[in-house]
Design a protein around this motif. Structure first.
Motif, PDB file in Angstrom:
ATOM      1  N   GLY A  23     -42.218 -22.689 -28.512  1.00  0.00           N
ATOM      2  CA  GLY A  23     -41.607 -23.282 -27.313  1.00  0.00           C
ATOM      3  C   GLY A  23     -41.593 -22.320 -26.139  1.00  0.00           C
ATOM      4  O   GLY A  23     -41.888 -22.699 -25.003  1.00  0.00           O
ATOM      5  N   ALA A  24     -41.255 -21.046 -26.406  1.00  0.00           N
ATOM      6  CA  ALA A  24     -41.205 -20.053 -25.324  1.00  0.00           C
ATOM      7  C   ALA A  24     -42.597 -19.856 -24.722  1.00  0.00           C
ATOM      8  O   ALA A  24     -42.745 -19.725 -23.499  1.00  0.00           O
ATOM      9  CB  ALA A  24     -40.662 -18.726 -25.862  1.00  0.00           C
ATOM     10  N   MET A  25     -43.621 -19.860 -25.579  1.00  0.00           N
ATOM     11  CA  MET A  25     -44.994 -19.693 -25.061  1.00  0.00           C
ATOM     12  C   MET A  25     -45.431 -20.929 -24.276  1.00  0.00           C
ATOM     13  O   MET A  25     -46.061 -20.816 -23.222  1.00  0.00           O
ATOM     14  CB  MET A  25     -45.957 -19.378 -26.213  1.00  0.00           C
ATOM     15  CG  MET A  25     -45.747 -17.974 -26.771  1.00  0.00           C
ATOM     16  SD  MET A  25     -46.978 -17.520 -28.022  1.00  0.00           S
ATOM     17  CE  MET A  25     -46.132 -17.998 -29.522  1.00  0.00           C
ATOM     18  N   ALA A  26     -45.053 -22.108 -24.791  1.00  0.00           N
ATOM     19  CA  ALA A  26     -45.424 -23.351 -24.097  1.00  0.00           C
ATOM     20  C   ALA A  26     -44.735 -23.453 -22.739  1.00  0.00           C
ATOM     21  O   ALA A  26     -45.298 -24.012 -21.791  1.00  0.00           O
ATOM     22  CB  ALA A  26     -45.063 -24.558 -24.965  1.00  0.00           C
ATOM     23  N   ASP A  27     -43.528 -22.887 -22.638  1.00  0.00           N
ATOM     24  CA  ASP A  27     -42.750 -22.973 -21.396  1.00  0.00           C
ATOM     25  C   ASP A  27     -43.055 -21.840 -20.418  1.00  0.00           C
ATOM     26  O   ASP A  27     -42.529 -21.827 -19.306  1.00  0.00           O
ATOM     27  CB  ASP A  27     -41.247 -22.946 -21.704  1.00  0.00           C
ATOM     28  CG  ASP A  27     -40.791 -24.222 -22.378  1.00  0.00           C
ATOM     29  OD1 ASP A  27     -41.552 -25.209 -22.333  1.00  0.00           O
ATOM     30  OD2 ASP A  27     -39.688 -24.228 -22.956  1.00  0.00           O
ATOM     31  N   GLY A  28     -43.862 -20.855 -20.848  1.00  0.00           N
ATOM     32  CA  GLY A  28     -44.158 -19.711 -19.984  1.00  0.00           C
ATOM     33  C   GLY A  28     -45.091 -20.071 -18.844  1.00  0.00           C
ATOM     34  O   GLY A  28     -45.482 -21.232 -18.684  1.00  0.00           O
ATOM     35  N   VAL A  29     -45.438 -19.078 -18.048  1.00  0.00           N
ATOM     36  CA  VAL A  29     -46.351 -19.280 -16.919  1.00  0.00           C
ATOM     37  C   VAL A  29     -47.693 -19.825 -17.419  1.00  0.00           C
ATOM     38  O   VAL A  29     -48.312 -20.676 -16.780  1.00  0.00           O
ATOM     39  CB  VAL A  29     -46.568 -17.946 -16.154  1.00  0.00           C
ATOM     40  CG1 VAL A  29     -47.544 -18.140 -14.991  1.00  0.00           C
ATOM     41  CG2 VAL A  29     -45.237 -17.411 -15.654  1.00  0.00           C
ATOM     42  N   ALA A  30     -48.122 -19.330 -18.582  1.00  0.00           N
ATOM     43  CA  ALA A  30     -49.431 -19.735 -19.132  1.00  0.00           C
ATOM     44  C   ALA A  30     -49.416 -21.157 -19.687  1.00  0.00           C
ATOM     45  O   ALA A  30     -50.474 -21.748 -19.911  1.00  0.00           O
ATOM     46  CB  ALA A  30     -49.854 -18.770 -20.238  1.00  0.00           C
TER      47      ALA A  30
END
Ligand code: NCD
Ligand code: ZN
Ligand code: ZN
Ligand code: ZN
Length: 392
Positions: A97-104
């Protein structure tokens, strides 16, 4: 800027769902910059950078860094693939979730080079990803069936004395994950499908309405395990080169749409990791600059794909699979476009030393191949023209 297409074919910019850029960790073999150059020259406007870097891309700090670096280079959109598990150890899930919500805005997660092995973990990953609307990509290799294995388990490997990497290692995971995806109501993407049996499993799963997609590499379409006779480790790859009957089945599956798209699995390796005993060499092959030509050599023709079909397998389908809104689709007038111009009548001879990649491990060295990328355009800006990269 005007580009003279020389009467060539205009295609949407290619999208590669499977690229290994070795940054961070092995910048001696490829960087985001050199890999982006290879991608632009190969006709790509977006690539998905696999997570098996050092450190592994298992947190938003790392995935955002890869994205930012790609944007700074500016030749191609470098979308980071997040690792499904922390540190590739396979014991617990990363913060998808944190990666999906990041800038990328990470759209796809994989432990490529090492599949998600534990079925309970895979089930949880599929459920988690389904809730987030992101995709799990599966390397599809049961590791307990490939311990010590290095080549396709068949007559050639047996004759050469190479330890066998069986079809069952791939097919058992494809079958398992199709069923897990069905029960989780999730989507799963199969990386580098390599066997006729995998094609049959995909056909079955799709007929059941399971949300499964798959890619095939150019090298698995063109090359078979007869190449191993020389023991040249340039032919060592995961999954291994299989039999010519597998190549035929994979080509037909791509033409029929049972396999959705082409992905390069561009895997640069240092000279010392390839010029050694077959058993010790690292698996993997370059692919970004030769993909279009290998597709033209294998599946384009009267009984295969026309150029509309090439647009489908190199651009539209991969963009749809990961949900990229600005790639792989027709453009409206005035909209900045992602485009590739191809000369279908060109012929060229691959030279390992002339490739933009920092590594030279191409199995296509010295081969003369049809069709060539003339120009690549990223959001209206020319990034490659007549074999030269154009930086901003
Ligand atoms: C890949 C690599 O080098 O990172 N190698 C390969 O042979 N495809 C990892 C992998 O998919 O095994
Ligand atoms: Zn893999
Ligand atoms: Zn596994
Ligand atoms: Zn890979």
């Amino acid at each position: 800027e005007r580009v003279d297409g020389h009467g060539g074919v205009l295609l949407p910019g290619f999208v590669d769902l499977h690229t290994h850029l070795r940054e961070p960790g092995r910048e001696d073999t490829e960087t985001i910059e050199t890999g982006s150059a290879a991608a632009a020259l190969g006709g790509y406007t977006a690539v998905f950078a696999m997570a098996n870097t050092d450190p592994v891309a298992d947190s938003a700090v790392l995935t955002d860094h890869v994205w930012a670096r790609g944007q700074k280079v500016g030749l191609v959109d470098v979308h980071p693939v997040g690792a499904v598990t922390v540190g590739l150890e396979g014991t617990h899930l990363a913060e998808l979730g944190a990666m999906a919500d990041g800038v990328a805005q990470v759209k796809m997660f994989s432990d490529d080079g090492k599949c998600v092995h534990d079925p309970l973990l895979m089930r949880r990953a599929l459920e988690y990803a389904s809730g987030l609307g992101v995709l799990i990509a599966q390397h599809a290799e049961e590791p307990r069936l490939t311990v010590g294995a290095i080549a396709h388990e068949g007559p050639t490997a047996a004759r050469l004395g190479l330890a066998g990497w069986p079809r069952s290692a791939e097919e058992s995971i494809v079958a398992r994950d199709a069923i897990l995806a069905r029960d989780a109501g999730a989507r799963v993407h199969i990386c580098h499908a390599s066997t006729a049996g995998t094609v049959e499993l995909l056909r079955w799963a799709k007929a059941q309405g399971i949300a499964i997609t798959a890619e095939v590499t150019p090298h698995h379409l063109l090359l078979d395990d007869s190449r191993l006779q020389t023991y040249d480790a340039v032919n060592k790859v995961n999954p291994p080169l299989r039999e010519s009957s597998d190549c035929v089945a994979l080509r037909q599956a791509l033409v029929d749409g049972v396999i959705d798209c082409v992905a390069t699995d561009h895997a640069p390796h240092a000279e010392q990791d390839k010029c050694c005993e077959f058993a010790q060499a690292r698996p993997g092959m370059l692919g970004l600059q030769t993909a279009l030509s290998v597709i033209a050599a294998t599946v384009v023709g009267p009984d295969g794909l026309d150029w509309r079909g090439v647009a489908r397998v190199l651009s539209e389908r991969p963009a749809e699979i990961v949900g990229l809104p600005d790639q792989g689709r027709p453009i409206a007038v005035g909209e900045p476009a992602n485009l590739t111009v191809v000369d279908p009548d060109a012929e060229w001879t691959v030279s390992r030393s002339a490739l933009a990649s920092l590594s030279a491990n191409t199995p296509f060295d010295t081969m003369t191949l049809p069709a060539r990328v003339v120009a690549t355009v990223l959001r209206g800006r020319v990034t490659a023209l007549d074999g030269q990269v154009r930086y901003r």
